[in-house]
Design an enzyme around this catalytic site. Structure first.
Site, PDB file in Angstrom:
ATOM      1  N   LYS A 266      26.299 -49.298  -7.711  1.00  0.00           N
ATOM      2  CA  LYS A 266      26.743 -48.328  -6.700  1.00  0.00           C
ATOM      3  C   LYS A 266      25.551 -48.002  -5.803  1.00  0.00           C
ATOM      4  O   LYS A 266      24.557 -47.434  -6.268  1.00  0.00           O
ATOM      5  CB  LYS A 266      27.258 -47.054  -7.399  1.00  0.00           C
ATOM      6  CG  LYS A 266      27.494 -45.866  -6.441  1.00  0.00           C
ATOM      7  CD  LYS A 266      28.067 -44.633  -7.152  1.00  0.00           C
ATOM      8  CE  LYS A 266      28.153 -43.426  -6.217  1.00  0.00           C
ATOM      9  NZ  LYS A 266      28.691 -42.221  -6.864  1.00  0.00           N
ATOM     10  N   ASP A 271      25.514 -39.255  -0.420  1.00  0.00           N
ATOM     11  CA  ASP A 271      26.877 -38.827  -0.751  1.00  0.00           C
ATOM     12  C   ASP A 271      27.075 -37.371  -0.356  1.00  0.00           C
ATOM     13  O   ASP A 271      26.668 -36.454  -1.062  1.00  0.00           O
ATOM     14  CB  ASP A 271      27.105 -39.002  -2.268  1.00  0.00           C
ATOM     15  CG  ASP A 271      28.532 -38.631  -2.683  1.00  0.00           C
ATOM     16  OD1 ASP A 271      29.381 -38.442  -1.780  1.00  0.00           O
ATOM     17  OD2 ASP A 271      28.789 -38.551  -3.899  1.00  0.00           O
ATOM     18  N   LYS A 278      30.833 -31.813  -0.368  1.00  0.00           N
ATOM     19  CA  LYS A 278      30.116 -31.166  -1.473  1.00  0.00           C
ATOM     20  C   LYS A 278      29.546 -29.836  -0.996  1.00  0.00           C
ATOM     21  O   LYS A 278      29.258 -29.686   0.198  1.00  0.00           O
ATOM     22  CB  LYS A 278      28.936 -32.043  -1.906  1.00  0.00           C
ATOM     23  CG  LYS A 278      29.308 -33.247  -2.738  1.00  0.00           C
ATOM     24  CD  LYS A 278      28.057 -33.985  -3.191  1.00  0.00           C
ATOM     25  CE  LYS A 278      28.403 -35.220  -3.998  1.00  0.00           C
ATOM     26  NZ  LYS A 278      29.118 -34.942  -5.252  1.00  0.00           N
ATOM     27  N   ASP A 289      22.033 -41.378  -4.988  1.00  0.00           N
ATOM     28  CA  ASP A 289      23.344 -41.917  -5.365  1.00  0.00           C
ATOM     29  C   ASP A 289      23.420 -43.440  -5.210  1.00  0.00           C
ATOM     30  O   ASP A 289      24.452 -44.045  -5.478  1.00  0.00           O
ATOM     31  CB  ASP A 289      24.438 -41.223  -4.532  1.00  0.00           C
ATOM     32  CG  ASP A 289      25.755 -41.087  -5.290  1.00  0.00           C
ATOM     33  OD1 ASP A 289      25.737 -41.182  -6.533  1.00  0.00           O
ATOM     34  OD2 ASP A 289      26.798 -40.895  -4.629  1.00  0.00           O
ATOM     35  N   ASP A 348      35.198 -37.452  -2.481  1.00  0.00           N
ATOM     36  CA  ASP A 348      33.910 -37.372  -3.178  1.00  0.00           C
ATOM     37  C   ASP A 348      33.890 -38.283  -4.413  1.00  0.00           C
ATOM     38  O   ASP A 348      32.838 -38.532  -4.983  1.00  0.00           O
ATOM     39  CB  ASP A 348      33.629 -35.921  -3.583  1.00  0.00           C
ATOM     40  CG  ASP A 348      32.178 -35.689  -3.966  1.00  0.00           C
ATOM     41  OD1 ASP A 348      31.353 -36.588  -3.692  1.00  0.00           O
ATOM     42  OD2 ASP A 348      31.879 -34.616  -4.530  1.00  0.00           O
ATOM     43  N   GLU A 350      33.899 -41.369  -4.511  1.00  0.00           N
ATOM     44  CA  GLU A 350      33.768 -42.572  -3.668  1.00  0.00           C
ATOM     45  C   GLU A 350      33.109 -43.731  -4.386  1.00  0.00           C
ATOM     46  O   GLU A 350      33.320 -44.878  -4.008  1.00  0.00           O
ATOM     47  CB  GLU A 350      32.976 -42.214  -2.399  1.00  0.00           C
ATOM     48  CG  GLU A 350      31.446 -42.267  -2.541  1.00  0.00           C
ATOM     49  CD  GLU A 350      30.873 -41.267  -3.538  1.00  0.00           C
ATOM     50  OE1 GLU A 350      31.551 -40.274  -3.854  1.00  0.00           O
ATOM     51  OE2 GLU A 350      29.747 -41.494  -4.012  1.00  0.00           O
ATOM     52  N   ARG A 352      33.622 -45.005  -7.325  1.00  0.00           N
ATOM     53  CA  ARG A 352      34.616 -45.906  -7.933  1.00  0.00           C
ATOM     54  C   ARG A 352      35.333 -46.727  -6.871  1.00  0.00           C
ATOM     55  O   ARG A 352      35.760 -47.843  -7.126  1.00  0.00           O
ATOM     56  CB  ARG A 352      35.582 -45.079  -8.801  1.00  0.00           C
ATOM     57  CG  ARG A 352      36.375 -44.057  -8.057  1.00  0.00           C
ATOM     58  CD  ARG A 352      36.920 -42.952  -8.971  1.00  0.00           C
ATOM     59  NE  ARG A 352      35.875 -42.017  -9.395  1.00  0.00           N
ATOM     60  CZ  ARG A 352      36.072 -40.996 -10.222  1.00  0.00           C
ATOM     61  NH1 ARG A 352      37.265 -40.773 -10.719  1.00  0.00           N
ATOM     62  NH2 ARG A 352      35.063 -40.203 -10.551  1.00  0.00           N
TER      63      ARG A 352
HETATM   64  N1  BES Z   1      27.654 -39.059  -6.812  1.00  0.00           N
HETATM   65  C1  BES Z   1      28.586 -38.203  -7.442  1.00  0.00           C
HETATM   66  C2  BES Z   1      28.285 -38.000  -8.914  1.00  0.00           C
HETATM   67  C3  BES Z   1      27.253 -36.946  -9.216  1.00  0.00           C
HETATM   68  C4  BES Z   1      27.600 -35.600  -9.101  1.00  0.00           C
HETATM   69  C5  BES Z   1      26.008 -37.285  -9.642  1.00  0.00           C
HETATM   70  C6  BES Z   1      26.654 -34.636  -9.387  1.00  0.00           C
HETATM   71  C7  BES Z   1      25.082 -36.322  -9.918  1.00  0.00           C
HETATM   72  C8  BES Z   1      25.399 -34.997  -9.804  1.00  0.00           C
HETATM   73  C9  BES Z   1      30.006 -38.773  -7.330  1.00  0.00           C
HETATM   74  O1  BES Z   1      30.262 -39.519  -6.207  1.00  0.00           O
HETATM   75  C10 BES Z   1      30.924 -37.606  -7.329  1.00  0.00           C
HETATM   76  O2  BES Z   1      30.823 -36.829  -6.451  1.00  0.00           O
HETATM   77  N2  BES Z   1      31.763 -37.516  -8.339  1.00  0.00           N
HETATM   78  C11 BES Z   1      32.665 -36.434  -8.476  1.00  0.00           C
HETATM   79  C12 BES Z   1      33.973 -36.979  -8.954  1.00  0.00           C
HETATM   80  C13 BES Z   1      35.091 -35.985  -8.879  1.00  0.00           C
HETATM   81  C14 BES Z   1      35.421 -35.661  -7.436  1.00  0.00           C
HETATM   82  C15 BES Z   1      36.312 -36.562  -9.577  1.00  0.00           C
HETATM   83  C16 BES Z   1      32.082 -35.442  -9.498  1.00  0.00           C
HETATM   84  O3  BES Z   1      31.513 -35.884 -10.483  1.00  0.00           O
HETATM   85  O4  BES Z   1      32.168 -34.261  -9.243  1.00  0.00           O
HETATM   86 ZN    ZN Z   2      28.585 -40.474  -5.370  1.00  0.00          ZN
HETATM   87 ZN    ZN Z   3      30.861 -38.333  -4.540  1.00  0.00          ZN
END
Ligand code: BES
Ligand code: ZN
Ligand code: ZN
Length: 498
Positions: A266, A271, A278, A289, A348, A350, A352
């Site tokens: 990834k 992000d 966010k 990210d 968010d 994204e 996946r």
């Molecule tokens: N890049 C983030 C994952 C992340 C979040 C890494 C916080 C480190 C700290 C990912 O793209 C994301 O935002 N995931 C969401 C998924 C949710 C919307 C289902 C998450 O983990 O909040």
């Molecule tokens: Zn992300």
């Molecule tokens: Zn995200």
């Protein structure tokens, strides 16, 4: 910096300092410690007795001495915890701790004895890698207060080590250490500098250096391939997405016909969350990210230089996730390369979406064992913190192998379950699947079962490195920030597949 391995005459090394490991409840009456105690007029025993060092992990104590025929005038004792928990991968922590401590004292050269029996190649490799990764700093963009001290020479002593083994170990340690630092440097780059185009440029330069083939697919090419899932993420960005494809082909392959390992990363260079924006607080952390992509590039670098006898393909989806008038909306439906339709309910989630097409592409290119790396979910940080990477997969043997290699390399992997009951949770009302599961439930697993939908016949493992790719504080052997997690494990995995 100069690196050298020696099999005898530790104390005769032409360096300013010697460094040696001490354990909890250590005493100075065996082997090399006894020799060093005699050399320093009993100071090793005195230092331990006075509890200036208790042998705990990360502790150090410096002894000044002067002995006839010995160039070094300092001895650094490096605490390594309990002797029976000390293993080959601990050597990198010990050498790194010594290197950071001695550098701070403005010393330039040192020789190190890890006090461990075993394979000289592995010991020398770990020692050298530990020194190299210990020297990485976050100060690239500082114009003042930059670290100006540096080491110029490191000698690792492995008693009885053969010159050829020591040379090999030193070279391997340099390749792996430099590759880890390459991943860390990428993860630390600010996102205005390291956008997808720049990430692709760095991959191309690296590929040249490491003897890999590198192809960069632009958005038109991705559209043509039907990568509607990946493309949906880049829609809101001014920065064009890039799919970086690296190929390592061994001169002589020992792999079974048709066996190709695929590493997929990834590479979200920033992000924001997209339209599902966010919160502002802490958003800056999202420059990391792209760490899964960085790990992929770094592992491919090491593979190109170490030249194992199995083919490996690396795929990095480099994309920026931004909100704007063209960005994906929650409720959009897109079609991925494998024909599956996805209802995007949260922009968010994204990672996946880009991995869906990247993983499918890796398999289409011939990979039949695929490992993807991603800072995919905040949920994995809640579940495992920073000490274990979440691992999931469709093939228990592959997952077990990675966990077991991780135990050797000192990288923790902890498995979470997958299964049809979890896959049901991402069924969409209007499309094949949706990109999120039920709120607050098994977030890390939801990410994995989503990616699983884009794996056809390949064996596949997914590493969620959101908690392990960045460490918030400084450690005795490591600067704060990007860790280069999983590079060592992936390299070993590829080499074991030979
Ligand atoms: N890049 C983030 C994952 C992340 C979040 C890494 C916080 C480190 C700290 C990912 O793209 C994301 O935002 N995931 C969401 C998924 C949710 C919307 C289902 C998450 O983990 O909040
Ligand atoms: Zn992300
Ligand atoms: Zn995200």
């Amino acid at each position: 910096m100069e690196f050298q391995g020696i099999g005898s005459k530790f104390t005769a090394a032409s360096v300013e300092a010697l460094a040696v490991v001490v354990f909890k409840d250590d005493n100075a009456n065996d082997g090399i410690l006894k020799e060093l105690d005699a050399l320093t007029g009993g100071q090793v025993a005195d230092t331990i007795k006075a509890k200036e060092i208790n042998g705990g992990q990360g502790e150090t104590a410096l002894i000044r001495f002067s002995a006839k025929g010995v160039k070094a005038t300092r001895l650094l004792l490096v605490g390594c915890g309990e002797r029976d928990k000390y293993k080959a991968s601990s050597v990198a922590i010990a050498s790194g701790t010594a290197a950071r401590t001695l550098r701070k004292l403005n010393l330039k050269s040192f020789a190190f004895d890890a006090r461990i029996d075993g394979d000289a190649v592995e010991i020398a490799q770990n020692a050298v890698q530990g020194v190299i990764t210990s020297q990485f700093e976050l100060d690239k963009y500082k114009t003042k207060d930059k670290n100006t001290k540096s080491l110029s020479k490191f000698v690792v002593h492995v008693d009885g080590g053969k010159p050829a083994d020591l040379k090999k170990g030193v070279e391997r340690g340099q390749i792996i250490g430099d590759s880890m630092n390459f991943a860390r440097e990428l993860a630390n780059e600010p996102p205005n500098i390291l956008h997808p185009t720049e990430m692709a440029k760095r991959a191309q330069a690296m590929a040249k250096e490491a003897g890999l083939k590198c192809e960069v697919l632009d958005e038109a090419k991705m559209e043509k391939l039907g990568m509607g899932s990946l493309i949906s993420v880049t829609k809101g960005s001014e920065q064009p997405a890039k799919l970086i494809v690296l190929r390592y082909t061994p001169a002589k392959s020992t792999a079974k016909k048709g066996d190709v390992i695929g590493l997929v990363g990834k590479g979200i260079t920033f992000d924001t969350g997209g339209i599902s924006l966010k919160p502002g607080e802490g958003m800056d952390a999202m420059k990391y990210d792209m760490s899964g992509g960085a790990t992929t590039l770094a592992a491919m670098r090491a593979i190109g230089l170490l030249k194992p006898s199995v083919p490996v393909i690396g795929v990095v989806a480099a994309v920026e996730n931004m909100p704007d008038g063209k960005a994906s909306r929650p409720s959009d439906v897109v079609t991925a390369m494998n024909g599956k339709t996805i209802e995007i309910l949260n922009t968010d989630a994204e990672g996946r979406l880009i991995l869906a097409d990247a993983v499918a592409y890796a398999e289409k290119q011939g990979a039949n064992r695929i490992i993807d790396m991603a800072t995919l979910t905040g949920a994995v940080i809640i579940a495992l913190g920073g000490h274990n990477t979440g691992i999931m997969g469709n093939d228990q043997e592959l997952v077990d192998e990675l966990i077991s290699i991780g135990k050797e390399t000192g990288e923790g992997f902890w498995q979470l379950p997958l299964g049809p009951e979890y896959s049901k949770d991402i069924r969409s009302d209007i499309a094949d699947i949706k990109n999120i599961g039920p709120r607050g439930k098994a977030g890390t697993i939801m990410g994995a079962v989503f990616i699983q939908e884009f794996v056809d016949k390949a064996k596949w493992a997914h590493l969620d490195i959101a908690g392990t790719a960045w460490h918030d504080g400084v450690r005795p052997h490591q600067a704060k920030g990007p860790t280069g997690v999983a590079v060592r494990t992936l390299v070993k995995f590829v080499e074991k597949s030979q």
